[in-house]
Design a protein around this motif. Structure first.
Motif, short mmCIF file in Angstrom:
data_model
loop_
_atom_site.label_atom_id
_atom_site.label_comp_id
_atom_site.label_asym_id
_atom_site.label_seq_id
_atom_site.Cartn_x
_atom_site.Cartn_y
_atom_site.Cartn_z
N LEU B 33 0.84 -1.20 0.00
CA LEU B 33 0.00 0.00 0.00
C LEU B 33 0.87 1.25 0.00
O LEU B 33 1.96 1.25 0.58
CB LEU B 33 -0.93 0.00 1.21
CG LEU B 33 -1.96 -1.14 1.26
CD1 LEU B 33 -2.69 -1.16 2.60
CD2 LEU B 33 -2.95 -0.99 0.12
N TYR B 34 0.37 2.30 -0.63
CA TYR B 34 1.17 3.51 -0.83
C TYR B 34 0.31 4.76 -0.62
O TYR B 34 -0.88 4.77 -0.97
CB TYR B 34 1.72 3.57 -2.26
CG TYR B 34 2.46 2.32 -2.70
CD1 TYR B 34 1.76 1.23 -3.19
CD2 TYR B 34 3.85 2.25 -2.62
CE1 TYR B 34 2.43 0.08 -3.59
CE2 TYR B 34 4.53 1.12 -3.02
CZ TYR B 34 3.81 0.03 -3.50
OH TYR B 34 4.47 -1.10 -3.90
N TRP B 35 0.94 5.80 -0.08
CA TRP B 35 0.33 7.13 -0.06
C TRP B 35 1.23 8.08 -0.86
O TRP B 35 2.44 8.15 -0.64
CB TRP B 35 0.21 7.68 1.37
CG TRP B 35 -0.97 7.21 2.13
CD1 TRP B 35 -0.99 6.39 3.22
CD2 TRP B 35 -2.34 7.56 1.88
NE1 TRP B 35 -2.27 6.20 3.66
CE2 TRP B 35 -3.13 6.90 2.86
CE3 TRP B 35 -3.00 8.36 0.94
CZ2 TRP B 35 -4.51 7.01 2.92
CZ3 TRP B 35 -4.36 8.47 0.99
CH2 TRP B 35 -5.12 7.80 1.97
N TYR B 36 0.58 8.81 -1.79
CA TYR B 36 1.28 9.83 -2.58
C TYR B 36 0.58 11.17 -2.35
O TYR B 36 -0.60 11.23 -2.06
CB TYR B 36 1.18 9.53 -4.07
CG TYR B 36 1.98 8.35 -4.56
CD1 TYR B 36 1.44 7.08 -4.53
CD2 TYR B 36 3.26 8.52 -5.07
CE1 TYR B 36 2.16 5.98 -4.99
CE2 TYR B 36 3.99 7.44 -5.55
CZ TYR B 36 3.43 6.18 -5.50
OH TYR B 36 4.15 5.12 -5.97
N ARG B 37 1.35 12.23 -2.55
CA ARG B 37 0.77 13.57 -2.57
C ARG B 37 1.16 14.23 -3.89
O ARG B 37 2.29 14.11 -4.37
CB ARG B 37 1.27 14.43 -1.41
CG ARG B 37 0.72 15.86 -1.44
CD ARG B 37 1.02 16.60 -0.16
NE ARG B 37 2.44 16.74 0.08
CZ ARG B 37 2.96 17.02 1.28
NH1 ARG B 37 2.17 17.17 2.33
NH2 ARG B 37 4.26 17.15 1.44
N GLN B 38 0.20 14.96 -4.42
CA GLN B 38 0.44 15.72 -5.64
C GLN B 38 0.02 17.16 -5.39
O GLN B 38 -1.16 17.45 -5.22
CB GLN B 38 -0.36 15.12 -6.80
CG GLN B 38 -0.07 15.74 -8.14
CD GLN B 38 -0.84 15.06 -9.25
OE1 GLN B 38 -1.95 14.57 -9.05
NE2 GLN B 38 -0.26 15.00 -10.44
N ALA B 39 1.00 18.06 -5.33
CA ALA B 39 0.68 19.48 -5.20
C ALA B 39 0.14 19.97 -6.54
O ALA B 39 0.39 19.36 -7.58
CB ALA B 39 1.92 20.25 -4.78
#
Lengths: 112, 116
Positions: B33-39
């Motif tokens: 499982l992964y968490w990404y952030r995209q500004a």
């Protein structure tokens, strides 16, 4: 170091034109995987393709085709006869053990 | 077939407030499982990933934390939000090791967070 470069920040074309999105990568691994994802305006990333490093055959899926060249460390994506629905941000990615390294993306705008 | 859910879809929170974003996967066992952030207008930044319950790897030091209390549940938290935490948060899953699909990641619909 693992790195993916998408030098084209934004591309604009008119419908029915062909367009190629460039992807150049750096890796220390001898066996690796490369990917393309599409991010439409809705935001969700859609998986398009995975390519193994030991398989250099080009792949075609409908209007999409991918050109993998190990000699130049490139994995380019071509859309033939582009359509307005192709407008999106496209990301190239490289695997790095348990995770993916993404490029900064190329925004494609297809105008009618 | 596998599906991935994220909620809430959108969130507006004041600076200094806590945060909890949830991600669940159905139709698979022991996923990565992964968490990404995209500004806004930017690329994807990997925040955390997990290869099993209680196993969390942090990619970027910041005021966010992640937890995996169950096999198919991944939670992103913060005790006090900063303005810079605004962005589009994406959860993703991939098949576990030994599965041929282990390298592809499949993404959820995302949560758009605005910190005011």
């Amino acid at each position: 170091a693992q790195k993916v470069t998408q030098a084209q920040t934004e591309i604009s074309v008119v419908e029915k034109e062909d367009v190629t999105l460039d992807c150049v990568y750096e890796t220390r691994d001898t066996t690796y995987y490369l990917f393309w994802y599409k991010q439409p305006p809705s935001g969700e990333l859609v998986f398009l393709i995975r390519r193994n490093s030991f398989d250099e055959q080009n792949e075609i899926s409908g209007r999409y085709s991918w050109n993998f060249q190990k000699s130049t460390s490139s994995f380019n994506f071509t859309i033939t006869a582009s359509q307005v629905v192709d407008s999106a941000v496209y990301f190239c990615a490289l695997d790095d053990t348990d995770k993916l390294i993404f490029g900064t993306g190329t925004r494609l705008q297809v105008f009618p | 077939s596998q599906t991935i859910h994220q909620w809430p879809a959108t969130l507006v929170q004041p600076v200094g407030s806590p945060l909890s974003l949830e991600c669940t996967v159905e139709g698979t066992s022991n996923p990565n499982l992964y968490w990404y952030r995209q500004a806004a207008g930017r690329g994807l930044q990997l925040l955390f990933y997990s290869v099993g319950i209680g196993q969390i790897s942090s990619e970027v030091p910041q005021n966010l934390s992640a937890s995996r209390p169950q096999d198919r549940q991944f939670i992103l938290s913060s005790k006090k939000l900063l303005l810079s935490d605004s962005g589009f948060y994406l959860c993703a899953w991939s098949a576990p090791a030994q599965d041929p699909r282990t390298y592809e990641q499949y993404f959820g619909p995302g949560t758009r967070l605005t910190v005011t």
